[in-house]
Design an enzyme around this catalytic site. Structure first.
Site, PDB file in Angstrom:
ATOM      1  N   GLY A  11       1.102  -1.307   0.063  1.00  0.00           N
ATOM      2  CA  GLY A  11       0.030  -0.032   0.067  1.00  0.00           C
ATOM      3  C   GLY A  11       0.882   1.188  -0.010  1.00  0.00           C
ATOM      4  N   ARG A  72       0.788  -5.171  -5.897  1.00  0.00           N
ATOM      5  CA  ARG A  72       0.971  -6.500  -5.262  1.00  0.00           C
ATOM      6  C   ARG A  72       1.332  -7.500  -6.184  1.00  0.00           C
ATOM      7  NH1 ARG A  72      -0.741  -4.333  -0.142  1.00  0.00           N
ATOM      8  NH2 ARG A  72      -2.365  -3.430  -0.228  1.00  0.00           N
ATOM      9  N   ASP A 103       4.576  -5.031   6.025  1.00  0.00           N
ATOM     10  CA  ASP A 103       5.036  -6.497   6.385  1.00  0.00           C
ATOM     11  C   ASP A 103       5.170  -7.665   5.311  1.00  0.00           C
ATOM     12  OD1 ASP A 103       2.058  -6.140   6.500  1.00  0.00           O
ATOM     13  OD2 ASP A 103       2.009  -8.003   7.575  1.00  0.00           O
ATOM     14  N   THR A 126       4.256   2.283   5.752  1.00  0.00           N
ATOM     15  CA  THR A 126       2.741   1.680   5.838  1.00  0.00           C
ATOM     16  C   THR A 126       2.127   2.691   6.678  1.00  0.00           C
ATOM     17  OG1 THR A 126       1.411   0.065   6.557  1.00  0.00           O
ATOM     18  CG2 THR A 126       3.584  -0.077   7.610  1.00  0.00           C
ATOM     19  N   ASP A 128      -0.207   1.814   8.509  1.00  0.00           N
ATOM     20  CA  ASP A 128      -0.721   1.181   9.701  1.00  0.00           C
ATOM     21  C   ASP A 128      -0.008   1.156  10.913  1.00  0.00           C
ATOM     22  OD1 ASP A 128      -3.142   0.083   8.232  1.00  0.00           O
ATOM     23  OD2 ASP A 128      -2.172  -1.717   7.538  1.00  0.00           O
ATOM     24  N   ASP A 130       2.453  -0.814  12.106  1.00  0.00           N
ATOM     25  CA  ASP A 130       2.325  -2.121  12.664  1.00  0.00           C
ATOM     26  C   ASP A 130       3.551  -3.194  12.732  1.00  0.00           C
ATOM     27  OD1 ASP A 130       2.183  -2.740  10.264  1.00  0.00           O
ATOM     28  OD2 ASP A 130       0.316  -3.804  10.364  1.00  0.00           O
ATOM     29  N   ARG A 172      -6.626  -3.274   8.871  1.00  0.00           N
ATOM     30  CA  ARG A 172      -7.059  -4.488   8.894  1.00  0.00           C
ATOM     31  C   ARG A 172      -6.851  -5.377   9.939  1.00  0.00           C
ATOM     32  NH1 ARG A 172      -5.950  -6.792   3.097  1.00  0.00           N
ATOM     33  NH2 ARG A 172      -7.400  -4.975   2.523  1.00  0.00           N
TER      34      ARG A 172
HETATM   35  O1  F6P Z   1      -1.976   0.369   3.779  1.00  0.00           O
HETATM   36  C1  F6P Z   1      -2.212  -0.447   4.524  1.00  0.00           C
HETATM   37  C2  F6P Z   1      -4.044  -0.656   4.645  1.00  0.00           C
HETATM   38  O2  F6P Z   1      -4.250   0.727   4.269  1.00  0.00           O
HETATM   39  C3  F6P Z   1      -4.622  -1.429   5.441  1.00  0.00           C
HETATM   40  O3  F6P Z   1      -5.079  -0.749   6.647  1.00  0.00           O
HETATM   41  C4  F6P Z   1      -5.797  -1.744   4.672  1.00  0.00           C
HETATM   42  O4  F6P Z   1      -6.511  -2.949   5.214  1.00  0.00           O
HETATM   43  C5  F6P Z   1      -5.047  -2.059   3.533  1.00  0.00           C
HETATM   44  O5  F6P Z   1      -4.083  -1.134   3.325  1.00  0.00           O
HETATM   45  C6  F6P Z   1      -6.154  -1.885   2.171  1.00  0.00           C
HETATM   46  O6  F6P Z   1      -5.245  -1.788   1.330  1.00  0.00           O
HETATM   47  P1  F6P Z   1      -5.783  -2.173  -0.556  1.00  0.00           P
HETATM   48  O7  F6P Z   1      -6.919  -1.682  -0.485  1.00  0.00           O
HETATM   49  O8  F6P Z   1      -4.884  -1.540  -1.239  1.00  0.00           O
HETATM   50  O9  F6P Z   1      -5.704  -3.761  -0.568  1.00  0.00           O
END
Ligand code: F6P
Length: 322
Positions: A11, A72, A103, A126, A128, A130, A172
């Protein structure tokens, strides 16, 4: 170290461009040639490496997202995919690679460093927050501030109508965004994936909040909370009551936007630190910042030791929301 490559993965996060700029310019200052990889690991497998000099990264410091692009890549999760990526690095004579991501990206970077001769260094990027080995990841500060600006607007409406609002933020599997947004935004509750949510307790807390004379009540819900997203939590809390409530999901507006000062400075510091780590031959590490100091943490530790939302701030949240 003569040639390095840099890529962004997973992301996008505000501050990634600031870090890429810092990597390229720190390398330039050390007489090292840089390549930018388009579209993360997917681009690496396709050999999409482009030479980048100090001028190539002009005017990107303040931009959100990642100008290198990201993706991805399921293929990169295979040994064959990574062998293809290593082949392209080898062809370009690249001996050091900087990976910006979270991660999942570090899991791939870790495998690459074990399977090839290239030195790999990670930069935590990120929203997040985390990852272990850094107090804050690139993008977290901007994302919280974006969420806060929106929560402040929602509070205006909540206070005007005396309403209960459920606001869903990203995360998430991590509650950092929810906790910080709630703490800084005057939320009554922060629901995070790391702590089981008891709907009955939450209902009592919401009722108590209005009973204490508060004009409004904000419940901030991480998208990955065990009780469900904001819509589900709201329906369960208010079931059988006449409470006037509303739900807002902030979604991907939290991911983009111009990075804050903190994310720009963190990008500068960690981009430079990544080049230093490569020059030191520190393979398979993430550079991060802990209490102001730049530190190196094995990539495996960074991605596998999930950094949970701090208990002390969760209980502070409980104490202050009265
Ligand atoms: O970048 C992290 C994050 O924002 C998470 O909190 C979220 O669940 C996820 O990415 C969603 O990413 P995408 O919609 O790009 O799959």
């Amino acid at each position: 170290m003569e040639r390095i490559a840099v890529l962004t993965s997973g992301g996008d996060a505000p501050g990634m461009n600031a870090a890429v700029r810092a990597v390229v310019r720190a390398a330039d200052a050390a007489g090292i040639v840089s390549y930018g990889v388009r579209n993360g690991y997917a681009g690496l497998i396709e050999g999409r490496l482009e030479p980048m000099d100090a001028r190539a990264v002009s005017g990107i410091l303040h931009l959100g997202g990642t100008t290198l692009g990201t993706a991805r890549s399921p293929r990169f999760r295979t040994t064959e995919g990574r062998a293809e990526a290593l082949k392209h690095l080898d062809l370009a004579g690249v001996d050091g690679l900087v990976v910006l991501g979270g991660d999942g990206s570090f899991r791939g970077a870790d495998a690459l460093s074990r399977e090839g001769s290239v030195t790999v260094v990670g930069i935590p990027g990120t929203i997040d927050n985390d990852l272990s080995g850094t107090d804050f990841t690139l993008g977290f500060d901007t994302a919280v501030n974006t969420a806060l600006e929106l929560i402040d607007r929602i509070r205006d409406t909540a206070a005007s109508h005396g309403r209960l609002f459920f606001v869903e933020v990203m995360g998430r599997r991590s509650g950092w965004l929810a906790l910080y947004s709630a703490l800084a935004g005057g939320g009554t509750e922060a629901l995070v994936p790391e702590r089981p949510t008891d709907i009955d307790v939450l209902r009592v807390r919401v009722q108590r909040s209005f009973a204490l004379g508060k004009r409004f009540c904000l419940v901030i819900v991480a998208e990955g909370d065990d009780a469900g997203g904001a819509y589900e939590v709201a329906a369960r809390v208010c079931e059988g009551t006449a409470v006037d409530y509303r739900v807002t999901t902030l979604g991907h507006v939290q991911r983009g936007g111009s990075p804050t000062m903190r994310d720009r400075v963190l990008g500068a510091v960690l981009g430079d630190a990544a080049v230093t780590a490569l020059r030191d031959g520190a393979d398979g590490v993430m550079v991060g910042q802990l209490r102001g100091d730049v530190v190196r943490t094995p990539l495996e530790t960074a991605w596998s030791r999930f950094d949970r939302t701090p208990e002390d701030l969760l209980s502070l949240m409980d104490r202050l929301s009265r």
